[in-house]
Design an enzyme around this catalytic site. Structure first.
Site, PDB file in Angstrom:
ATOM      1  N   GLY A   1     -31.777-110.293   1.450  1.00  8.57           N
ATOM      2  CA  GLY A   1     -31.725-111.143   2.633  1.00  8.57           C
ATOM      3  C   GLY A   1     -32.904-112.087   2.718  1.00  8.57           C
ATOM      4  N   SER A   2     -33.267-112.447   3.917  1.00  9.91           N
ATOM      5  CA  SER A   2     -34.291-113.460   4.135  1.00  9.91           C
ATOM      6  C   SER A   2     -35.691-112.911   3.875  1.00  9.91           C
ATOM      7  CB  SER A   2     -34.218-113.981   5.568  1.00  9.91           C
ATOM      8  OG  SER A   2     -34.622-112.976   6.489  1.00  9.91           O
TER       9      SER A   2
ATOM     10  N   GLY B   1     -36.983-109.324   5.210  1.00  7.31           N
ATOM     11  CA  GLY B   1     -37.327-108.433   4.104  1.00  7.31           C
ATOM     12  C   GLY B   1     -38.780-108.021   4.127  1.00  7.31           C
TER      13      GLY B   1
ATOM     14  N   CYS C   1     -28.096-116.696  -3.631  1.00  4.74           N
ATOM     15  CA  CYS C   1     -29.538-116.546  -3.826  1.00  4.74           C
ATOM     16  C   CYS C   1     -30.022-117.253  -5.081  1.00  4.74           C
ATOM     17  CB  CYS C   1     -29.914-115.071  -3.867  1.00  4.74           C
ATOM     18  SG  CYS C   1     -28.955-114.093  -5.047  1.00  4.74           S
TER      19      CYS C   1
ATOM     20  N   GLU D   1     -34.877-108.088  -2.155  1.00  4.55           N
ATOM     21  CA  GLU D   1     -34.632-109.401  -2.743  1.00  4.55           C
ATOM     22  C   GLU D   1     -34.673-110.409  -1.609  1.00  4.55           C
ATOM     23  OE1 GLU D   1     -30.986-112.037  -4.153  1.00  4.55           O
ATOM     24  OE2 GLU D   1     -30.982-110.045  -5.095  1.00  4.55           O
TER      25      GLU D   1
END
Length: 528
Positions: free
Chosen positions: A239-240, A244, A295, A263
């Site tokens: 995610g962001s 994260g 991503c 990630e």
């Protein structure tokens, strides 16, 4: 100990699930800030206790038993595709073809891990025989292998509702390692999460796996509470960067810190020594695929200053509008697009469009701008920050030799970096310094092609230096299993108390690296 928040009926292996999950919360979610309202209750204590109780029995399952369970899950997901894919289309706005391929990737990833388990080399079983004449002093019998870390909490992603969600890569790797998994469902696709979890739970139960080996929870507070629970031994997230990092800090600040594999953000720069129409068409296709909500989308393309970029507009004009995943992502993209378009020095190559329907869903077409190197550096985060959606920046450079230092200064950590160059340029070594810079700051370096479309294969690395990830592991490929394993040595242990992979009779038939007595006397001889 975490406070009780009620029970999710049915995602626990022993009950049937009939409830609805909430919509999106403000924090531990992938790329969204919408609110979540739980209409079911979750007993965090019960979930954590069930995962902890399953840890040893699940870890002790044989490779064949666990591999068969993964294949059973894969078969069940394939069988449920006619039901799951329409739900995913409705909740995410992603196209049927994209979701069909993603579900296939998810099921075959499970089968790949099944073969990895059967092979057994991932256990890295090492046996050092007792050696009274060991060169640096008598050596006892020492045996080492990798063992499951214990219960894993996986925060599912929004942009891959199959491949990085309930039954996705982190779940598959943790289950393959022999770790019970608690999935924090993403609120962007609650119905799909529940139904997928039911499919996974039923398949694992039918394959004889212990209760508690797989569970689903929902809700921001529940996810954070579970991450703080002492029985959770590792966390995974896609995610962001903001969310994260917040979760990673929680994992690190626990009384007993745990590894957290997040990630986060990546802009995946691409460096080209030329810019013909074919390259620019490929770039637009990569930027606009799945509405740029990948991503690995190339956020920047560096081209020579004299490159003709006129074909970008025509290539982008052929791309139909695509719905973004949810209203929160739509609002964030619209604001990010405005920021980029308003940055000094920006030239618009494709304006793109953003449309919001009556339900608050955002539809977009590609926005592509160009800028020179000096303007990019001067703009800073206004241009350098990741744009999650169909937007990318083409950067015009004048001197190829400046790119290695420029890359190192602007892009310290990415999932991918790419080089497009003519064969003679690749062969003469002139790009060696640039390639070195890319390898130091990226998990995957591509030559030709585009970074979107990550292949699930043993050699894949899907991770990179921070902020791409919080650790230097991979979330794709068979190496992903190592994140959920830890090394344990047994010294002087009787055969009866050794794990099966370290016993002399090797009942699981896994590869064993054996150091026999006496070999130390010949160390270094091979180089004399």
């Amino acid at each position: 100990m975490c406070a009780s928040r009620g029970r999710i009926p049915g995602i626990h292996p022993r009950e049937a699930h009939n409830s609805a999950a909430g919509a999106a919360p403000p924090a531990p979610e992938t790329q969204t800030k919408t609110k979540e309202t739980d209409v079911t209750e979750i007993d965090i204590e019960e979930v954590a206790a069930a995962a902890a109780a399953a840890a040893r029995p699940f870890a002790r399952t044989s490779p064949r038993e666990r591999a068969a369970a993964l294949v059973a899950v894969a078969d069940a997901l394939d069988a449920a595709a006619p039901e799951l894919i329409p739900i995913a289309m409705r909740e995410t706005g992603l196209a049927e073809a994209r979701l069909t391929g993603e579900l296939r990737r998810t099921s075959w990833q499970l089968r790949l891990f099944a073969d990895t388990i059967l092979d057994g080399s991932y256990l890295d079983a090492r046996i050092d025989r007792a050696d009274p004449d060991y060169v640096i002093g008598p050596r006892p019998d020492v045996r080492r292998m990798l063992e499951p870390v214990g219960p894993v909490l996986n925060f599912a992603a929004s942009n891959f509702p199959f491949a990085f969600s309930v039954a996705g890569g982190d779940t598959a790797a943790a289950l393959a390692a022999g770790c019970p998994v608690v999935v924090k469902a993403h609120s962007g696709h609650p119905e799909l999460s529940r139904r997928t979890a039911e499919v996974v739970s039923s398949a694992l139960r039918s394959a004889g796996m212990p209760d508690g080996a797989f569970q689903l929870i929902s809700g921001q507070e529940n996810g954070v509470a579970m991450l703080k629970d002492e029985r959770i031994r590792a966390g995974a997230f896609t995610g962001s960067t903001h969310v994260g990092r917040m979760l990673a800090d929680i994992a690190a600040s626990r009384p007993v810190p745990i590894p957290f594999y997040g990630e986060l953000g990546s802009v995946n720069p691409v460096y080209a020594t030329y810019a013909d129409d074919a390259l620019l068409d490929g770039f637009v296709t990569s930027v606009s695929g799945s509405a740029g909500q990948l991503c690995t989308k190339p956020g920047f393309l560096f081209v020579p200053a004299d490159a003709d970029l006129s074909s970008v507009s025509s290539a982008a004009s052929t791309v139909a509008e695509h719905r973004l995943l949810n209203p929160g992502i739509g609002r964030s993209f619209a604001q990010r697009r405005d920021d980029v378009l308003e940055a000094p020095g920006v030239e618009v190559l494709s304006q793109g469009e953003v449309r919001v329907d009556d339900d608050g869903q955002t539809y977009a077409t590609p926005t592509v701008v160009s800028v020179d190197v000096d303007s990019l550096v001067a703009a800073g985060d206004a241009l350098l920050e990741e744009s999650f959606g169909p937007l990318s920046v083409i950067v015009r450079y004048s001197d190829l030799s400046t790119l290695p230092a420029l890359h190192a200064g602007l892009f310290p950590g990415n999932l991918t970096s790419t080089v497009h160059a003519r064969p003679e340029e690749l062969a003469d070594g002139s790009l060696g310094e640039l390639v070195d810079a890319l390898a130091e700051t990226s998990g995957r370096v591509l030559f030709g092609g585009w970074p979107t479309g990550v292949s699930v294969t043993p050699a894949m690395q899907h991770g990179g230096p921070y902020p791409a990830t919080t650790s230097d592991g991979t979330s794709v490929g068979t190496a992903a299993i190592t994140r959920f394993l830890r090394g344990v040595s047994y010294q002087g242990a009787p055969q009866e108390l050794l794990p099966a992979p370290l016993r002399d009779d090797n009942p699981w038939g896994v590869p064993q690296s054996v150091s026999e007595a006496g070999v130390s006397q010949s160390w270094g001889a091979a180089v004399r």
